[in-house]
Design an enzyme around this catalytic site. Structure first.
Site, mmCIF file in Angstrom:
data_model
loop_
_atom_site.group_PDB
_atom_site.id
_atom_site.type_symbol
_atom_site.label_atom_id
_atom_site.label_comp_id
_atom_site.label_asym_id
_atom_site.label_seq_id
_atom_site.Cartn_x
_atom_site.Cartn_y
_atom_site.Cartn_z
ATOM 1 N N LYS A 21 -19.480 -25.743 9.606
ATOM 2 C CA LYS A 21 -18.585 -24.949 9.618
ATOM 3 C C LYS A 21 -18.062 -24.603 8.172
ATOM 4 C CE LYS A 21 -14.348 -25.905 11.562
ATOM 5 N NZ LYS A 21 -13.223 -25.590 10.715
ATOM 6 N N ARG A 26 -18.333 -20.954 3.281
ATOM 7 C CA ARG A 26 -18.379 -21.033 1.986
ATOM 8 C C ARG A 26 -19.554 -20.025 1.373
ATOM 9 N NH1 ARG A 26 -15.695 -25.004 2.923
ATOM 10 N NH2 ARG A 26 -14.130 -26.278 1.334
ATOM 11 N N ASP A 314 -11.840 -35.290 9.410
ATOM 12 C CA ASP A 314 -12.295 -34.613 10.720
ATOM 13 C C ASP A 314 -12.608 -35.245 11.746
ATOM 14 O OD1 ASP A 314 -11.030 -32.236 9.481
ATOM 15 O OD2 ASP A 314 -12.901 -31.294 9.175
#
Length: 430
Positions: A21, A26, A314
């Site tokens: 992700k 980016r 995360d």
């Protein structure tokens, strides 16, 4: 309401997790401000990354997306046009913060808005340094919360010391710095993920890294290029943990990104004694990739904190579940950043795993988990709270839970892993 598969006897098979992700975001952003054509393979077509595409289309960038293949026709940073509509970032903190960095150098007005979750997430951590550089930003609570209005242009370089190790903060400043006069530097308290630095170089830009300090010179011109997006290790983490804790399991995960600023989950699995092997490592100059195999393991507790936290921030929800199946007491500390994610992930993880009988408690900056614990459910409904990573953690928890359970707000998972339940089913049926 999504019924969850409980009391699973084994998980076996090979899967390719979706594209990363962070890198997908980016690639689109740098492709949009580069000159020429950028092709992106293995793009993550999740809701967050599609929000990024939508925002740049509203600024006049031609972007073609066909599943996991994306083509961006960049016209350089000066080719971005003032949007006639509000830029809706959806649920994406990455889109919000990095886009602010790009917009800080654009001599036009834009307004950013997101969903209810984004409206609670702090933005002063980027709006403050961008304002120091010369951007004009306003919003709720002095520019700390969306909706945000920004008018950019005529940026000056800064030397900024960030109080948090955050790739989003660092990246927003560096993206602004590419457009500023002089050299912009960012120093962090610990090293955060470095996808922006690597990708600027891939697009022909120059970035200097000196320990915890990153510098870019202004007025650089980026050139369109070809980008291959590795599999997302944050998505792979759910099946790495599943393979370690579900009986009689062996899971192979192909083409997973192994950027050293992201592999904290691998370090933790190895510390806890997991049967994990890594093979076929390649592409180390840009974004390293490899194949991972995980097998059912006898796990022991560990302590997680310090410089390791930014490398697995995360993954902490799924690590908390992992710790419930390890012998001893696992301590997670220095993770107060979890409080300002899609949810307060400390409180949410604790409350949801307690529903299943986990011995877990919240601390000011983390959790304490005592294992090994048998998880049970009697017609229990667990809740993602609109947070994709909480939703996936609970679906994996169900695999080792005795009883019946359902997941409320399972649709949140599509933010980062639209095929999650398909892949889980594949491993169940293999």
């Amino acid at each position: 309401m999504q019924p969850l598969q409980t009391n699973v006897s084994s998980l076996r098979g090979t899967i390719h997790v979706p594209g990363d992700k962070s890198i997908s975001h980016r690639a689109v952003m740098l492709g949009a401000i580069a000159e020429g054509t950028t092709t992106i393979a293995n793009f993550l077509p999740g809701e967050d990354c599609l929000s990024t595409i939508d925002c740049f289309r509203k600024m006049g960038v031609a972007i073609t997306q066909n599943g996991t293949d994306v083509v961006v026709e960049g016209k350089g940073i000066d080719g971005l046009q003032e949007p006639t509509d509000i830029l809706n970032v959806g649920n994406s903190g990455t889109t919000t913060r990095l886009l602010l960095g790009i917009l800080a150098g654009c001599p036009f007005h834009a307004c950013l808005i997101g969903d209810a979750s984004i409206a609670k997430r702090p933005m002063a951590r980027v709006t403050k340094p961008l304002t120091m550089m010369g951007a004009h930003i306003d919003g709720r609570a002095g520019g700390n919360f969306t909706p945000l209005a920004i008018r950019g242009g005529n940026l000056r370089s800064i030397q900024y010391e960030s109080k948090v190790a955050s790739a989003q903060v660092k990246s927003a400043i560096l993206l602004a710095g590419l457009q500023a006069e002089g050299t912009t530097t960012v120093t962090e308290p610990a090293k955060s993920r470095d996808h922006t630095e690597r990708m600027v170089r891939l697009f022909g830009g120059e970035v200097v890294v000196d320990g915890l300090t990153v510098s870019v010179s202004g007025k650089q011109k980026l050139k369109g290029t070809d980008v291959y997006v590795p599999g997302d290790i944050s998505s792979a983490a759910f099946f790495l943990v599943a393979g370690a804790i579900v009986p009689n399991s062996e899971i192979v995960l192909k083409n997973v990104g192994l950027n050293p600023t992201r592999t904290g989950i691998i370090d933790v699995l190895e510390q806890m004694g997991a049967e994990l092997s890594i093979e076929n490592v390649r592409n180390e100059e840009t974004e390293p990739i490899g194949d991972l195999t995980i097998r059912t393991s006898n796990l022991k507790a560990t302590e997680i904190g310090g410089a390791l936290i930014p490398r697995l921030i995360d993954e902490i929800p799924i690590i908390a579940l992992l710790a419930t199946q390890a012998e001893g007491t696992t301590v997670i500390k220095d993770a107060s950043e979890l409080k300002v994610k899609e949810t307060n992930r400390i409180d949410t993880v604790v409350s949801e795993l307690r529903k299943l009988g986990a011995d877990i408690e919240a601390t000011d900056d983390g959790m304490i988990i005592r294992g090994k614990t048998t998880l049970t459910a009697t017609n229990i409904t667990v809740d993602s709270h609109g947070d994709h990573r909480i939703g996936m953690m609970l679906a994996i928890a169900a695999c080792i839970t005795e009883g019946t359970m359902s997941l409320h707000r399972s649709e949140a998972i599509a933010v980062s892993y639209p095929t999650f339940f398909d892949h889980l089913q594949l491993l169940l049926s293999s």
